[in-house]
Design a protein around this motif. Structure first.
Motif, mmCIF file in Angstrom:
data_model
loop_
_atom_site.group_PDB
_atom_site.id
_atom_site.type_symbol
_atom_site.label_atom_id
_atom_site.label_comp_id
_atom_site.label_asym_id
_atom_site.label_seq_id
_atom_site.Cartn_x
_atom_site.Cartn_y
_atom_site.Cartn_z
ATOM 1 N N UNK A 116 10.990 -56.777 4.818
ATOM 2 C CA UNK A 116 12.365 -56.818 5.744
ATOM 3 C C UNK A 116 13.418 -57.540 4.830
ATOM 4 N N UNK A 117 13.288 -58.485 4.029
ATOM 5 C CA UNK A 117 14.358 -58.734 3.678
ATOM 6 C C UNK A 117 14.638 -57.640 2.295
ATOM 7 N N UNK A 118 13.667 -57.417 1.676
ATOM 8 C CA UNK A 118 13.974 -56.337 0.481
ATOM 9 C C UNK A 118 14.714 -55.047 1.220
ATOM 10 N N UNK A 155 25.237 -56.054 9.047
ATOM 11 C CA UNK A 155 25.174 -56.688 7.714
ATOM 12 C C UNK A 155 23.657 -56.920 7.521
ATOM 13 N N UNK A 156 22.784 -56.051 8.036
ATOM 14 C CA UNK A 156 21.262 -56.123 7.890
ATOM 15 C C UNK A 156 20.687 -54.890 8.439
ATOM 16 N N UNK A 157 19.482 -54.420 7.944
ATOM 17 C CA UNK A 157 18.682 -53.415 8.664
ATOM 18 C C UNK A 157 17.343 -53.880 9.334
ATOM 19 N N UNK A 158 17.147 -55.546 9.031
ATOM 20 C CA UNK A 158 15.970 -56.164 9.568
ATOM 21 C C UNK A 158 16.647 -57.371 9.915
ATOM 22 N N UNK A 159 16.514 -58.004 11.040
ATOM 23 C CA UNK A 159 17.021 -59.206 11.258
ATOM 24 C C UNK A 159 16.873 -60.387 10.187
ATOM 25 N N UNK A 186 9.639 -61.181 8.409
ATOM 26 C CA UNK A 186 9.188 -60.746 6.873
ATOM 27 C C UNK A 186 8.737 -59.106 7.055
ATOM 28 N N UNK A 187 7.936 -59.008 7.996
ATOM 29 C CA UNK A 187 7.157 -57.676 8.106
ATOM 30 C C UNK A 187 7.130 -57.060 9.260
ATOM 31 N N UNK A 188 6.361 -57.797 10.245
ATOM 32 C CA UNK A 188 6.136 -57.205 11.383
ATOM 33 C C UNK A 188 7.281 -57.245 12.375
ATOM 34 N N UNK A 189 7.322 -56.830 13.733
ATOM 35 C CA UNK A 189 8.381 -56.843 14.822
ATOM 36 C C UNK A 189 9.559 -56.215 14.386
#
Length: 226
Positions: free
Chosen positions: A68-70, A141-145, A149-152
């Protein structure tokens, strides 16, 4: 410059990138570009370089941040250059010819919004693969909160799209999820790392906190775009 950029974070699976690209070539109509993100400490990094170089796939290499951060880092960097950005796992395979043009057309129709197809696993329940207009990423400012890390993260995408009334599920567009949970892949270290109770609970708590504290403000920002 393609209208849609699909970002694929991957680790330890250069063969999956080759298989994804085979499916991509057979089904993509030229509206999307593929970008693979690999970790600079991946023991198979040279294999990634070879696969991507030989197939002319864009490859970016950076510190290991987790999926998710990547995804967020690259999406924020690239959103200004594309109408839409999207996510595939390295175990997704586009099956419907012209899926990319369909995604782009639907997003243009929405103006601001999120689309996803049938992954043959979660169907309409969750967008395990997704495309969204770049203004969403630029506004949030993001695509994942942050913190996930991976799920949800697919729950987040569905929640946001529904909250702003701009979520579109395309049941006739198949982006098959070749996951070990549906018997379409072998279980490996990558799956074991994220599909365990401790990892799932850690991401669930981040999601729950986002839902309670941050989602209302995020939705308000997105509604201001409409």
């Amino acid at each position: 410059m393609s209208d849609l950029l699909i970002i694929v974070p991957s680790r330890g699976r250069p063969g999956n990138i080759a298989a994804l690209h085979d499916a991509w070539k057979a089904a993509t109509a030229g509206a999307a570009a593929l970008l693979v993100a690999a970790d600079d400490d991946d023991p198979m990094l040279e294999e990634y370089r070879y696969v991507c170089r030989s197939r002319q796939i864009e490859l970016t290499v950076g510190p290991r941040l987790r999926m998710c951060p990547t995804l967020s880092k690259i999406a924020v960097e690239r959103a200004p250059h594309h109408f839409a950005v999207g996510f595939f796992g390295d175990d997704h395979r586009p099956r419907s010819h012209g899926w990319d043009r369909r995604y782009v057309d639907e997003l243009h129709g929405l103006g601001t919004g999120i689309v996803y197809g049938d992954d043959l696993l979660q169907h309409d329940r969750l967008p395990t693969q997704v495309a969204m207009t770049s203004d969403i990423v630029q506004t949030l400012g993001w695509m994942a909160p942050p913190g996930l890390l991976h799920l949800w993260v697919d729950n987040v995408w569905k929640d946001l799209g529904q909250a702003i009334g701009r979520l579109r599920y395309l049941p006739d567009v198949v982006i098959e999820h070749m996951h070990y949970l549906n018997g379409k892949a072998a279980e490996d270290d990558r799956y074991r790392e994220v599909n365990n109770s401790a990892a799932a609970e850690a991401d669930r708590l981040v999601y729950a906190a986002w839902l309670e504290h941050d989602m209302p403000g995020n939705v308000a920002k997105l509604k201001a775009l409409l």
